[in-house]
Design a protein around this motif. Structure first.
Motif, PDB file in Angstrom:
ATOM      1  N   ILE A 171       0.855  -1.198   0.000  1.00  0.00           N
ATOM      2  CA  ILE A 171       0.000   0.000   0.000  1.00  0.00           C
ATOM      3  C   ILE A 171       0.885   1.241   0.000  1.00  0.00           C
ATOM      4  CG2 ILE A 171      -1.738   1.326   1.281  1.00  0.00           C
ATOM      5  CD1 ILE A 171      -2.615  -1.238   2.629  1.00  0.00           C
ATOM      6  N   ASN A 172       0.607   2.137  -0.916  1.00  0.00           N
ATOM      7  CA  ASN A 172       1.200   3.473  -0.846  1.00  0.00           C
ATOM      8  C   ASN A 172       0.212   4.344  -0.093  1.00  0.00           C
ATOM      9  OD1 ASN A 172       3.651   3.155  -2.295  1.00  0.00           O
ATOM     10  ND2 ASN A 172       2.494   3.102  -4.190  1.00  0.00           N
ATOM     11  N   GLU A 173       0.522   4.577   1.172  1.00  0.00           N
ATOM     12  CA  GLU A 173      -0.443   5.292   2.009  1.00  0.00           C
ATOM     13  C   GLU A 173      -0.579   6.756   1.613  1.00  0.00           C
ATOM     14  OE1 GLU A 173      -0.074   4.784   6.225  1.00  0.00           O
ATOM     15  OE2 GLU A 173       0.429   2.669   5.970  1.00  0.00           O
ATOM     16  N   LYS A 174      -1.838   7.217   1.625  1.00  0.00           N
ATOM     17  CA  LYS A 174      -2.159   8.630   1.338  1.00  0.00           C
ATOM     18  C   LYS A 174      -1.487   9.107   0.056  1.00  0.00           C
ATOM     19  CE  LYS A 174      -2.896   9.915   6.145  1.00  0.00           C
ATOM     20  NZ  LYS A 174      -2.481  10.782   7.253  1.00  0.00           N
ATOM     21  N   GLN A 175      -1.467   8.243  -0.941  1.00  0.00           N
ATOM     22  CA  GLN A 175      -0.770   8.572  -2.186  1.00  0.00           C
ATOM     23  C   GLN A 175      -1.492   9.654  -2.985  1.00  0.00           C
ATOM     24  OE1 GLN A 175       2.103   7.478  -2.891  1.00  0.00           O
ATOM     25  NE2 GLN A 175       2.411   7.814  -5.075  1.00  0.00           N
ATOM     26  N   TYR A 176      -2.816   9.723  -2.790  1.00  0.00           N
ATOM     27  CA  TYR A 176      -3.609  10.730  -3.508  1.00  0.00           C
ATOM     28  C   TYR A 176      -4.434  11.542  -2.525  1.00  0.00           C
ATOM     29  CZ  TYR A 176      -2.375   7.864  -7.494  1.00  0.00           C
ATOM     30  OH  TYR A 176      -1.673   7.181  -8.432  1.00  0.00           O
ATOM     31  N   LYS A 177      -4.797  12.736  -2.956  1.00  0.00           N
ATOM     32  CA  LYS A 177      -5.708  13.562  -2.162  1.00  0.00           C
ATOM     33  C   LYS A 177      -6.821  13.949  -3.106  1.00  0.00           C
ATOM     34  CE  LYS A 177      -4.162  16.560   1.284  1.00  0.00           C
ATOM     35  NZ  LYS A 177      -3.577  17.858   1.668  1.00  0.00           N
ATOM     36  N   ILE A 178      -8.006  13.372  -2.879  1.00  0.00           N
ATOM     37  CA  ILE A 178      -9.124  13.598  -3.797  1.00  0.00           C
ATOM     38  C   ILE A 178     -10.227  14.344  -3.056  1.00  0.00           C
ATOM     39  CG2 ILE A 178     -10.842  12.463  -5.266  1.00  0.00           C
ATOM     40  CD1 ILE A 178      -8.746  10.118  -5.497  1.00  0.00           C
ATOM     41  N   GLU A 179     -10.546  15.506  -3.550  1.00  0.00           N
ATOM     42  CA  GLU A 179     -11.522  16.385  -2.906  1.00  0.00           C
ATOM     43  C   GLU A 179     -11.234  16.528  -1.413  1.00  0.00           C
ATOM     44  OE1 GLU A 179     -15.211  14.635  -4.131  1.00  0.00           O
ATOM     45  OE2 GLU A 179     -14.989  15.345  -6.184  1.00  0.00           O
ATOM     46  N   GLY A 180      -9.972  16.736  -1.113  1.00  0.00           N
ATOM     47  CA  GLY A 180      -9.556  16.998   0.257  1.00  0.00           C
ATOM     48  C   GLY A 180      -9.375  15.767   1.127  1.00  0.00           C
ATOM     49  N   LYS A 181      -9.652  14.579   0.576  1.00  0.00           N
ATOM     50  CA  LYS A 181      -9.513  13.357   1.397  1.00  0.00           C
ATOM     51  C   LYS A 181      -8.379  12.500   0.860  1.00  0.00           C
ATOM     52  CE  LYS A 181     -14.168  12.634   3.127  1.00  0.00           C
ATOM     53  NZ  LYS A 181     -15.434  12.019   2.880  1.00  0.00           N
ATOM     54  N   TYR A 182      -7.563  11.997   1.782  1.00  0.00           N
ATOM     55  CA  TYR A 182      -6.472  11.118   1.361  1.00  0.00           C
ATOM     56  C   TYR A 182      -7.017   9.773   0.888  1.00  0.00           C
ATOM     57  CZ  TYR A 182      -3.160  14.254   3.608  1.00  0.00           C
ATOM     58  OH  TYR A 182      -2.414  15.339   3.954  1.00  0.00           O
ATOM     59  N   VAL A 183      -6.381   9.236  -0.132  1.00  0.00           N
ATOM     60  CA  VAL A 183      -6.743   7.901  -0.626  1.00  0.00           C
ATOM     61  C   VAL A 183      -5.454   7.095  -0.786  1.00  0.00           C
ATOM     62  CG1 VAL A 183      -7.739   6.617  -2.575  1.00  0.00           C
ATOM     63  CG2 VAL A 183      -8.793   8.757  -1.845  1.00  0.00           C
ATOM     64  N   ASP A 184      -5.462   5.883  -0.262  1.00  0.00           N
ATOM     65  CA  ASP A 184      -4.294   4.996  -0.424  1.00  0.00           C
ATOM     66  C   ASP A 184      -4.309   4.382  -1.821  1.00  0.00           C
ATOM     67  OD1 ASP A 184      -3.811   5.467   2.246  1.00  0.00           O
ATOM     68  OD2 ASP A 184      -4.581   3.530   2.930  1.00  0.00           O
ATOM     69  N   ASP A 185      -3.122   4.049  -2.303  1.00  0.00           N
ATOM     70  CA  ASP A 185      -3.004   3.344  -3.578  1.00  0.00           C
ATOM     71  C   ASP A 185      -2.578   1.905  -3.251  1.00  0.00           C
ATOM     72  OD1 ASP A 185      -3.275   3.474  -6.326  1.00  0.00           O
ATOM     73  OD2 ASP A 185      -1.154   3.877  -6.664  1.00  0.00           O
ATOM     74  N   ILE A 186      -3.383   0.968  -3.698  1.00  0.00           N
ATOM     75  CA  ILE A 186      -3.086  -0.430  -3.392  1.00  0.00           C
ATOM     76  C   ILE A 186      -2.360  -1.070  -4.567  1.00  0.00           C
ATOM     77  CG2 ILE A 186      -4.142  -2.676  -2.909  1.00  0.00           C
ATOM     78  CD1 ILE A 186      -6.205  -1.330  -1.322  1.00  0.00           C
ATOM     79  N   ILE A 187      -1.292  -1.771  -4.248  1.00  0.00           N
ATOM     80  CA  ILE A 187      -0.513  -2.466  -5.282  1.00  0.00           C
ATOM     81  C   ILE A 187      -0.966  -3.923  -5.275  1.00  0.00           C
ATOM     82  CG2 ILE A 187       1.816  -3.166  -5.989  1.00  0.00           C
ATOM     83  CD1 ILE A 187       2.748  -0.771  -4.081  1.00  0.00           C
ATOM     84  N   MET A 188      -1.376  -4.407  -6.448  1.00  0.00           N
ATOM     85  CA  MET A 188      -1.816  -5.812  -6.532  1.00  0.00           C
ATOM     86  C   MET A 188      -1.028  -6.541  -7.620  1.00  0.00           C
ATOM     87  SD  MET A 188      -5.974  -5.519  -6.071  1.00  0.00           S
ATOM     88  CE  MET A 188      -6.236  -7.106  -5.258  1.00  0.00           C
ATOM     89  N   GLY A 189      -0.927  -7.847  -7.503  1.00  0.00           N
ATOM     90  CA  GLY A 189      -0.192  -8.622  -8.498  1.00  0.00           C
ATOM     91  C   GLY A 189      -0.755 -10.026  -8.627  1.00  0.00           C
ATOM     92  N   ARG A 190      -0.436 -10.621  -9.772  1.00  0.00           N
ATOM     93  CA  ARG A 190      -0.905 -11.991 -10.036  1.00  0.00           C
ATOM     94  C   ARG A 190       0.156 -12.669 -10.895  1.00  0.00           C
ATOM     95  NH1 ARG A 190      -2.594 -16.572 -11.646  1.00  0.00           N
ATOM     96  NH2 ARG A 190      -4.761 -17.047 -12.162  1.00  0.00           N
ATOM     97  N   PHE A 191       0.743 -13.751 -10.362  1.00  0.00           N
ATOM     98  CA  PHE A 191       1.724 -14.504 -11.157  1.00  0.00           C
ATOM     99  C   PHE A 191       0.984 -15.391 -12.137  1.00  0.00           C
ATOM    100  CE2 PHE A 191       4.227 -13.164  -7.552  1.00  0.00           C
ATOM    101  CZ  PHE A 191       5.423 -12.812  -8.166  1.00  0.00           C
ATOM    102  N   LEU A 192       1.574 -15.567 -13.296  1.00  0.00           N
ATOM    103  CA  LEU A 192       0.892 -16.339 -14.344  1.00  0.00           C
ATOM    104  C   LEU A 192       1.198 -17.819 -14.252  1.00  0.00           C
ATOM    105  CD1 LEU A 192       1.460 -13.864 -17.299  1.00  0.00           C
ATOM    106  CD2 LEU A 192      -0.673 -14.306 -16.095  1.00  0.00           C
ATOM    107  N   THR A 193       2.277 -18.155 -13.544  1.00  0.00           N
ATOM    108  CA  THR A 193       2.653 -19.570 -13.479  1.00  0.00           C
ATOM    109  C   THR A 193       2.257 -20.179 -12.145  1.00  0.00           C
ATOM    110  OG1 THR A 193       4.817 -18.735 -12.895  1.00  0.00           O
ATOM    111  CG2 THR A 193       4.505 -19.553 -15.139  1.00  0.00           C
TER     112      THR A 193
END
Ligand SMILES: CC(C)(COP(=O)(O)OP(=O)(O)OC[C@H]1O[C@@H](n2cnc3c(N)ncnc32)[C@H](O)[C@@H]1OP(=O)(O)O)[C@@H](O)C(=O)NCCC(=O)NCCS
Length: 133
Positions: free
Chosen positions: A111-133
């Motif tokens: 998680i990138n905490e408080k990565q964005y500020k949208i209309e005055g509110k912080y929003v975290d950016d979640i990093i997700m992944g999926r291996f193909l094998t």
């Protein structure tokens, strides 16, 4: 929805395709209602990964288009030589997207905490992944 010029759009398509990525669209009647992309890493050290992006027009959400598009992307990804992992980032507030990704086996990697500020509110950016094998 974000709009861009035809030139920007053509550049983006050229860029993704020239790097062995994929762009698909969903069409209903004559209208494009969704788009999804897989942009492959361009360096020797990250070309085994690709970044996924997807967007469906609001009025066409919740009827299975996202599922169909990710299904197609994942099947295509599995056939690509040297591609091992799909990665993405998503706002922590975007429940529909997080649910969709989980449905396809994506897991939260960080998680990138408080990565964005949208209309005055912080929003975290979640990093997700999926291996193909
Ligand atoms: C996220 C998005 C791509 C989902 O596409 P969609 O066509 O609506 O998805 P589907 O109808 O195939 O539904 C797939 C899953 O998403 C989840 N989902 C869809 N709409 C949902 C909602 N309103 N609330 C919670 N979960 C939802 C469900 O888990 C659903 O699976 P299920 O039907 O088996 O329960 C679409 O809502 C969208 O384009 N949102 C705006 C752009 C965006 O957020 N892009 C992702 C940025 S990281």
């Amino acid at each position: 929805m974000t709009f861009c010029s035809r030139e920007d759009w053509n550049e983006a398509i050229k860029d993704i395709k020239s790097n062995k990525g994929l762009i698909i669209v969903a069409q209903v009647d004559a209208n494009i209602v969704g788009m999804a992309t897989l942009a492959r890493g361009r360096l020797e050290k990250n070309k085994h990964t690709a970044h996924l992006g997807i967007g469906i027009l609001k009025e066409f959400g919740g009827i299975g288009i996202g599922t169909a598009m990710i299904n197609y992307l994942m099947e295509w990804a599995r056939k690509q030589e040297g591609l091992e992992k799909i990665a993405l980032t998503v706002f922590s507030t975007n429940e529909p997207a997080i649910n969709l990704y989980r449905k396809f086996g994506f897991v939260m990697e960080g998680i990138n905490e408080k990565q964005y500020k949208i209309e005055g509110k912080y929003v975290d950016d979640i990093i997700m992944g999926r291996f193909l094998t």
